[in-house]
Design a protein around this motif. Structure first.
Motif, PDB file in Angstrom:
ATOM      1  N   ASP A 139      68.711  73.928  41.426  1.00  0.00           N
ATOM      2  CA  ASP A 139      67.547  74.753  41.115  1.00  0.00           C
ATOM      3  C   ASP A 139      66.286  73.893  41.128  1.00  0.00           C
ATOM      4  N   SER A 142      65.918  71.209  38.220  1.00  0.00           N
ATOM      5  CA  SER A 142      66.809  70.057  38.412  1.00  0.00           C
ATOM      6  C   SER A 142      66.334  69.199  39.572  1.00  0.00           C
ATOM      7  N   THR A 316      67.064  84.472  25.860  1.00  0.00           N
ATOM      8  CA  THR A 316      66.386  83.300  25.332  1.00  0.00           C
ATOM      9  C   THR A 316      66.059  82.337  26.462  1.00  0.00           C
ATOM     10  N   GLY A 317      65.197  81.386  26.145  1.00  0.00           N
ATOM     11  CA  GLY A 317      64.825  80.401  27.159  1.00  0.00           C
ATOM     12  C   GLY A 317      63.397  79.952  26.952  1.00  0.00           C
ATOM     13  N   GLU A 318      62.924  79.132  27.870  1.00  0.00           N
ATOM     14  CA  GLU A 318      61.520  78.740  27.851  1.00  0.00           C
ATOM     15  C   GLU A 318      61.089  78.390  29.253  1.00  0.00           C
TER      16      GLU A 318
ATOM     17  N   LEU B 352      82.911  84.747  40.442  1.00  0.00           N
ATOM     18  CA  LEU B 352      82.415  83.437  40.863  1.00  0.00           C
ATOM     19  C   LEU B 352      83.549  82.435  41.026  1.00  0.00           C
ATOM     20  N   ARG B 381      66.727  74.142  28.573  1.00  0.00           N
ATOM     21  CA  ARG B 381      65.653  75.029  29.028  1.00  0.00           C
ATOM     22  C   ARG B 381      65.461  76.212  28.085  1.00  0.00           C
ATOM     23  N   LEU B 383      67.484  77.860  26.393  1.00  0.00           N
ATOM     24  CA  LEU B 383      68.620  78.760  26.165  1.00  0.00           C
ATOM     25  C   LEU B 383      69.219  78.453  24.789  1.00  0.00           C
ATOM     26  N   GLU B 395      74.998  83.414  30.845  1.00  0.00           N
ATOM     27  CA  GLU B 395      74.131  82.518  31.620  1.00  0.00           C
ATOM     28  C   GLU B 395      74.843  81.216  31.998  1.00  0.00           C
ATOM     29  N   TRP B 398      77.105  81.653  35.050  1.00  0.00           N
ATOM     30  CA  TRP B 398      76.358  81.543  36.308  1.00  0.00           C
ATOM     31  C   TRP B 398      76.025  80.078  36.603  1.00  0.00           C
ATOM     32  N   ARG B 399      75.481  79.407  35.578  1.00  0.00           N
ATOM     33  CA  ARG B 399      75.019  78.038  35.814  1.00  0.00           C
ATOM     34  C   ARG B 399      76.158  77.114  36.224  1.00  0.00           C
ATOM     35  N   TYR B 402      77.298  77.560  39.916  1.00  0.00           N
ATOM     36  CA  TYR B 402      76.328  77.049  40.889  1.00  0.00           C
ATOM     37  C   TYR B 402      75.804  75.667  40.526  1.00  0.00           C
ATOM     38  N   ARG B 403      76.382  75.067  39.493  1.00  0.00           N
ATOM     39  CA  ARG B 403      75.956  73.732  39.042  1.00  0.00           C
ATOM     40  C   ARG B 403      74.443  73.672  38.839  1.00  0.00           C
ATOM     41  N   SER B 404      73.928  74.712  38.233  1.00  0.00           N
ATOM     42  CA  SER B 404      72.491  74.799  37.998  1.00  0.00           C
ATOM     43  C   SER B 404      72.146  74.261  36.616  1.00  0.00           C
ATOM     44  N   GLY B 405      71.223  73.314  36.538  1.00  0.00           N
ATOM     45  CA  GLY B 405      70.809  72.759  35.251  1.00  0.00           C
ATOM     46  C   GLY B 405      72.006  72.196  34.491  1.00  0.00           C
ATOM     47  N   ASP B 408      75.656  71.903  35.779  1.00  0.00           N
ATOM     48  CA  ASP B 408      76.186  70.783  36.544  1.00  0.00           C
ATOM     49  C   ASP B 408      77.117  69.927  35.679  1.00  0.00           C
TER      50      ASP B 408
END
Lengths: 625, 625
Positions: A139, A142, A316-318, B352, B381, B383, B395, B398-399, B402-405, B408
């Protein structure tokens, strides 16, 4: 003389060349204008936007990064759009643009396509392509962090955080037609799918760092105009109070009060729950003012940037945002008043690299398709795709970026989605680009601006909301059609020139062509009058139209609006009963433009020093008689 | 004689060969056993699991797809696991297994790695590799639908829906170490990251369709044992009432009542909100009984399959599941009582391609790491990664895929995650595989089973919960350690043989080695006694241990449990005050196994006709003195 970095990805080579001659520059200036010039010179307009033959231009302008010029922290991407098939420019704030200039380049032209993922690293006048295999799939946040980390040994670990990164997320990699380019983590060159163009070239990112100073021809003159400009900005309530305090979403309540806040895919212009997603609520409830300060664009005193924090599950998040267009598209347009869900989807758009306007509008299109029974049930896998369901925003954002399930269809944008499911007329688009956050049935001039926008549905070619709703520079009758054509032309031309400087359009709430021309003159040493400035803009606007004519036969048949806006009267509220009377405005528009059936004549083109484009049109039989 | 399809992806070739001689078959049977045999013969145990040198075996057994044999609709994947580095088999239900056999193959051995994505199409005795470029990136449901659609012209459009597909999702493609293989859309060969092995080979899917009939040596004898087997199943309350009515999640309230329902990463064994995620609530509130009927495994009369539907935002959707292990891992283990969030995350795991147990347990690990202040804030981030936040489940799923944030890091599984963030001791794993849904502090034998599981943390090598909690075949004192070793060995051996038949372990609630041996005899024409059946299992269990010894020096130091289970007494509930007294059981276990310090002796191996493995161990200096 400025410098252009030419990057051939097919050959894996970078080359430095000079900007064109001063004569050419004075005609096209920089940014959007110069981008269009290069595209016309170097790219066959009929090229497939996702093929190596397309080019991706990253441009600054003469005012970018010049200390003293207000709101000059922007940059611009120019390419042929995979969403609209038009020439397309998309602009973004943050800090990347000035940094590119400080690194020694006015413009980067990316051509060809790499076999393997790469990123471009530009550092104090030098540039190199680097392997991005490890970044592919990552993303945007990252990617930014990883690039900074791996380049720390090069620039020193203290300075690594000063590396500015523009990159694509998974959406761009997956050739999503509404994918954007994200820079500085939360800033988007959003519209038109430029992220997919980078993705098709396997260009993951451009990272820049530099210590050079932009050229200024006349420091004294600059100081003078800088003081004057800043003074006007500080005196304008919009730029000195509304935008810093409530951000762009200050518009939510204003536009809704005028009954032109498009709701549920433009089925009405009144969203009863508008205050739930307003700039006021954002400021009161979720703003992180300290972080927002860091998000402010380079050298900007307006400071509309938002940085927010959600601490209440389920969302949630930022992150950066949300902007006005975002709370509208993901909010009112999908019937959603849950600010948390909307903002969460915004964060995901930033991280995954999606345009929030197109994402929201495409989800809204799907919601209407579902409500009409057009989508086979199994396509949705039980997801409640219904007006107002915040979960749908979040999940469909994920699905779109990764083309998962129904996301594969959403990834094509609203027009192609609606066509696939048998209801093309409900796609609220112009030239396949999703319309933004103003229902033109209550702002006739704005409707004309949409219809004639040469990058597709857009509020940034001509922002007729300023005179028709906000009263800047004067309040016009928004339901009147007569005389609007000239206003639209003035906006389109001045904005085209402004986009070439490159500066932020928000300064236009404070000053106009005269001040902008003075700024340009101070920095370049030219003596550009307000009229020459307008002429530059007109040249660019006409050149763009020519590109589109050559690309797909653009003209009158595309200068239109979705049926809903032309035939279905606004059902309620202050704009009740109105449609867009486009046919009353278009002839007047063509007349002030010197166009015939949506195409420039030879006379007009020659008047603008564009004989070469008239010749090209004529050669292809596309010049109007 | 049965047939093996050997697929070399590096060369892009398929080849048909015979199964080994009957002598070999009688030793290894099929499925898990035969898989291990091939792996030992053909693969260097030290190979990197994600390299082309690893092999991926897809196997049925002699009982698969045999009409009359209860619950014989399963298949099994055997490979070296990228999660555990051990030999690993993972089993799945649905309809894929029998279909592979009807298509003429007992086993598929996939070797090498393709440069480009491919899928394997097996149809009535023939097989070919097909391009899967268009499927790469697609989720498991889309992949299944797309394959059926494109093969419709081959099999006829009426029959296309009968094509059975096993495939990986994005998680497998992205080499997520907890990625599974999904077949029939909602069935998972879940544990051990087999999906990543397929991903590393660029094998997207195996699609099968066939019309052949499995071989049966003695039809009369089969009929006899079939009737008898079915009769016992119908008389067992577990298989005839509990499982069909409440599915596996019937266990939630039972296990919680015993104070061994691991909650918040095994910090306690009591989850006060257990009933919110119970089988009873699933049945009452979200079951779609009609769809569940379609989900039932081929030829199964137990019918534990769940198909559910969520219609209440913020978490909506529909799909297979949730199972007991899933509501535990994504629910109690993360402190989440929101059945909707848990079930939604389950759907995403299926689509997935993620193992729900490992996914939930890894999220729980992250939650504990966060609660301990071990994870830098910016990694999340914003969360809210906190016990009980359902959004985090969704969330982070998903992450991870896809190894997102932070995904990974989650993609590496709990052990590597906890190690990276400086608290390896909180990973609730054995041999790096996340423990399932029973806290062994209140089931000592089950603790021994975990510690000695040769595929890592697992309840399916030896299900001591049956005797220690459910009372099948008899109720043992669950806090007692003495005598448990023999029970564990009996379970491990019988299950190893059962996994080689291949049938569903749920029949073991109804009958045991004697009936299974009769079934095997009827189908093969051999006369296998219960003791020979046990011996087959013991042979397999020892052979697997030898593989692991050769792979990474497996032995006593790995036969252990997380510190929490050995040293921190259960803080509350019916198991309060207990730890697992592993040191009391291990010597007894090694003794009944004929092992020394966790390794088989030459005498034991020779007794099991595994002299060749004793020789290999000796050659490498790994045979105990």
């Amino acid at each position: 003389m400025g410098r252009v970095l030419r990057v051939n990805l097919s050959e894996g080579r970078v080359r430095i060349e000079d900007l064109p001659s001063e004569d050419v520059l004075r005609k096209w200036v920089g940014g959007r204008g110069l981008g269009v010039y290069y595209m016309l010179k170097e790219v066959n307009p009929r090229v497939d936007p996702l093929s190596p033959e397309n080019k991706a231009i990253v441009a600054t302008g003469p005012l970018t990064g010049v200390t003293g010029i207000p709101s000059s922290g922007r940059w611009c991407s120019v390419t042929k759009s995979p969403l609209t098939n038009t020439i397309h420019d998309s602009h973004s704030g943050g800090k990347f643009g000035p940094e590119l200039k400080f690194a020694g380049f006015d413009m980067v032209i990316v051509e060809g396509a790499s076999e393997k993922p790469v990123y471009l690293w530009i550092y104090d006048g030098k540039a190199e392509l680097r392997d991005a295999k490890h970044l592919w799939g990552k993303d945007t946040h990252s990617t930014t962090d990883m690039i900074r980390e791996e380049l720390a040994p090069v620039v020193g670990s203290d300075e690594a955080r000063e590396i500015k990164v523009a990159c694509i997320g998974p959406a761009g990699e997956n050739l999503v037609r509404i994918a954007c380019i994200i820079n500085d983590k939360n800033r988007a060159a959003g519209r038109g799918g430029h992220g997919a163009v980078w993705g098709s070239k396997k260009l993951k990112a451009i990272a820049v760092r530099g210590h050079m100073k932009p050229r200024v021809a006349n420091e004294e003159r600059l100081e003078e105009v800088a003081l004057k400009s800043m003074d006007i900005i500080k005196k304008s309530p919009v730029t000195s109070q509304t935008l810093p305090k409530y951000g762009t979403a200050a518009l939510v309540n204003v536009i809704n009060a005028h009954g032109i806040f498009p709701t549920r895919n433009f089925r009405t212009g009144v969203f009863p729950e508008a205050s739930m997603i307003s700039g006021e609520r954002i400021a009161d409830e979720i703003m992180d003012w300290k972080m927002a300060e860091e998000e402010v664009c380079w050298g900007c005193e307006i400071k509309c940037a938002r940085y927010t924090r959600l601490v209440k599950p389920p969302f949630t998040g930022e992150g950066g945002g949300p902007e006005y267009e975002t709370v509208w598209a993901l909010g009112a347009d999908t019937g959603t008043s849950d600010l948390y869900a909307v903002t969460k989807a915004n964060y995901l758009c930033n991280e995954l690299g999606l345009d929030t306007i197109s994402m929201g509008a495409t989800i809204a299109t799907l919601m209407e398709l579902v409500s009409l029974g057009k989508v086979p049930k199994e396509k949705l896998r039980g997801l409640k795709v219904e007006w107002g369901n915040g979960e749908a925003l979040v999940e469909l954002t994920w699905r779109t970026a990764y083309r998962s399930g129904i996301g594969d269809d959403l990834a094509e944008g609203a027009a192609r989605l609606a066509k696939k499911y048998g209801a093309p007329e409900i796609a609220m688009v112009v030239r396949n680009q999703e319309l933004p956050a103003y229902d033109p049935r209550g702002a006739q001039g704005h409707g004309l601006a949409y219809a004639t926008s040469n990058r597709g549905g857009c509020h940034l070619r001509a922002y007729m909301i300023a005179p028709e709703v906000i009263g800047i520079p004067q309040l016009l009758n928004r339901f009147e059609t007569k005389g609007k054509a000239a206003w639209v032309k003035e906006f389109q031309d001045v904005f085209a020139a402004l986009d070439s400087l490159v500066v932020c359009k928000f300064v236009s709430f404070a000053y106009w062509a005269d001040v902008l021309a003075e700024q340009l003159s101070a920095v370049t040493g030219w003596n550009v009058t307000a009229d020459e400035f307008r002429k530059i803009g007109e040249r660019i606007y006409n050149a763009e139209r020519v590109f589109n004519i050559l690309a797909f036969g653009d003209g009158e048949e595309y200068d239109t609006l979705p049926k809903r806006l032309l035939e279905e009267p606004m059902p309620e509220g202050p704009a009740k009963g109105h449609v867009v009377k486009l046919s009353e405005m278009l002839p007047e528009y063509y007349s002030v433009r010197g166009w015939v059936r949506g195409r420039p004549t030879r006379a007009k083109l020659e008047e603008l020093d564009l004989k070469w484009l008239a010749d090209r049109l004529e050669k292809e039989g596309l010049l109007p008689a």
